[in-house]
Scaffold this active site. Structure first.
Site, PDB file in Angstrom:
ATOM      1  N   ASP A 246      48.093  27.007  17.617  1.00  0.00           N
ATOM      2  CA  ASP A 246      46.619  26.601  17.798  1.00  0.00           C
ATOM      3  C   ASP A 246      46.342  25.204  17.318  1.00  0.00           C
ATOM      4  OD1 ASP A 246      43.647  26.607  18.321  1.00  0.00           O
ATOM      5  OD2 ASP A 246      43.886  28.644  18.624  1.00  0.00           O
TER       6      ASP A 246
ATOM      7  N   HIS B  71      48.031  22.724  19.591  1.00  0.00           N
ATOM      8  CA  HIS B  71      46.843  22.306  20.565  1.00  0.00           C
ATOM      9  C   HIS B  71      46.369  20.909  19.937  1.00  0.00           C
ATOM     10  CE1 HIS B  71      46.002  26.476  21.825  1.00  0.00           C
ATOM     11  NE2 HIS B  71      47.091  26.351  22.034  1.00  0.00           N
TER      12      HIS B  71
END
Length: 398
Positions: free
Chosen positions: A221, A244
């Site tokens: 993430d 991310h």
């Protein structure tokens, strides 16, 4: 006779001063070895109570106290380490701490520090054993999902230094800061597979004067995520990937959110990430503010969205057509170079209700990391200016 008495008196005073210094030094740094409180470093015996007891003794001692984790692996269940303490306190991890292998559903933390001033966490390994929990991370589909443990939480912590620490395979986020001030992460290594859900590297909210330096973050993430009330955040020397990227947001999900302002990310690298530099706000949303943000001297390699502002973020795909009410202004992208795995390398999609203003693109050079084609930019409701090289060409409104 008088001279001899003076000399003897001075010698005695010197001895007294030296004795006091030695005593003060001894008081200034006391070591509390968790083995002395019943911990067993075999990686199988739960040492939670031993750490808790060692912490409490150290916290209530005067001077600087050190809670020592020796060079072995200690199994540890959820622990809450609370202050305020009587002096500065350090958790020195020479070995490693290992979380339970079970998912631990409904528990929001593994190790939490709360109401502590002058905290140091040094060295060692935190093994979250997250693989057992990741299949249960279904909050994007299940509104009744249960919490999963964050590896290390900091609540109301001030003047902290976390350095030379490795966090491996967290069940949820690796580090979470809430209402913290003057916290530095330095030479921290964070690792989790790219497909591990919600394993954010460092998340923060309502926190100020946070510094993240010379750290390597590889997650499933965000490498770093900044929630409401993140102010004066300085990140330099970050290596991110997979993951991310660095995200501001998502914002606007709650009423009366505090602004995100004075954020700097510099001299950092993104490799193989979904995003690199991202700002995201929900739509529809409550009112909010994002301002005074600088991304500078960034190298991007094969990122899908090197530069992205998304004011239409809808995590649950059931959002109305209403616009975001979060105002974004004075955001600077300077000396950004490298490659994009998508043709749209610069995507600034702002809200029609509160358009972005003061966007700066300066010396941008992002090539397409594929066969054929050139990168392009896409803008909506975004006003600002471009300077120097622009590859792809700028799409900002003046």
């Amino acid at each position: 006779m008088g001279w001899r008495l003076t000399f003897q008196t001075m010698s005695l005073l010197m001895l007294m001063v030296m004795s006091a210094l030695v005593k003060n030094q001894a008081q200034a740094r006391q070591i509390f070895n968790i083995d002395d409180f019943g911990a067993v470093g075999d990686g199988k015996t739960d040492s939670s109570k031993a750490l808790y007891n060692a912490w409490n003794r150290a916290c209530h001692s005067k001077g600087t106290s050190v809670v020592l984790i020796p060079r072995r692996t200690y199994l540890l269940g959820p622990v809450l380490l609370v202050g305020p303490c009587n002096g500065a306190i350090e958790l020195q991890i020479e070995g490693g701490l290992r979380a339970f292998h079970s998912p631990q559903l409904g528990i929001d933390h593994w190790i939490t520090f709360r109401y502590i001033d002058r905290l140091t966490i040094a060295g060692g390994l935190l093994d979250g054993q997250g693989a057992a929990s990741w299949p249960y991370n279904d909050c994007s589909k299940n509104p009744h999902c249960k919490a999963l443990p964050v590896t290390m939480r900091f609540d109301f912590v001030t003047n902290a230094w976390i350095h030379d620490l490795t966090s491996l395979n967290s069940k949820n986020a690796h580090f979470n800061l809430f209402a913290c001030r003057e916290v530095t992460f330095e030479r921290v290594t964070i690792k989790a597979p790219k497909d591990s859900p919600n394993t954010d590297g460092i998340h923060m909210a309502l926190s100020s004067n946070i510094f993240i330096r010379d750290s390597s973050i590889a997650t499933g993430d965000d490498c770093g995520s900044l929630g409401p009330g993140s102010t004066n955040i300085n990140m330099t020397g970050i290596t991110c990937g997979p993951g991310h990227g660095i995200s501001i947001g998502s914002l606007g999900g709650s009423p009366n959110e505090q602004p995100v302002t004075q954020v700097f990310l510099g001299s950092s690298n993104f490799t193989g990430t979904l995003n690199a530099m991202r700002i995201k706000t929900r739509a529809p949303s409550y009112q909010g503010i994002v301002s005074d943000i600088t991304f500078q001297d960034i190298i991007v390699q094969n990122a899908n969205n090197p530069i992205i502002v998304d004011q239409h973020y809808c995590p649950y795909k059931k959002c109305s057509a209403q616009s975001s009410q979060v105002k974004i202004s004075d955001v600077r992208f300077r000396n950004i170079r490298g490659t994009s795995s998508s043709l749209v390398a610069v995507n600034i999609n702002c809200s029609p209700a509160v358009p972005c203003t003061g966007i700066e693109l300066r010396d941008i050079n992002l090539e397409y990391d594929g066969r054929g084609g050139k990168t392009s930019s896409a803008c909506a409701n975004a006003k600002g200016a471009a300077y120097g090289r622009q590859n792809p060409p700028s799409c900002l409104e003046k």
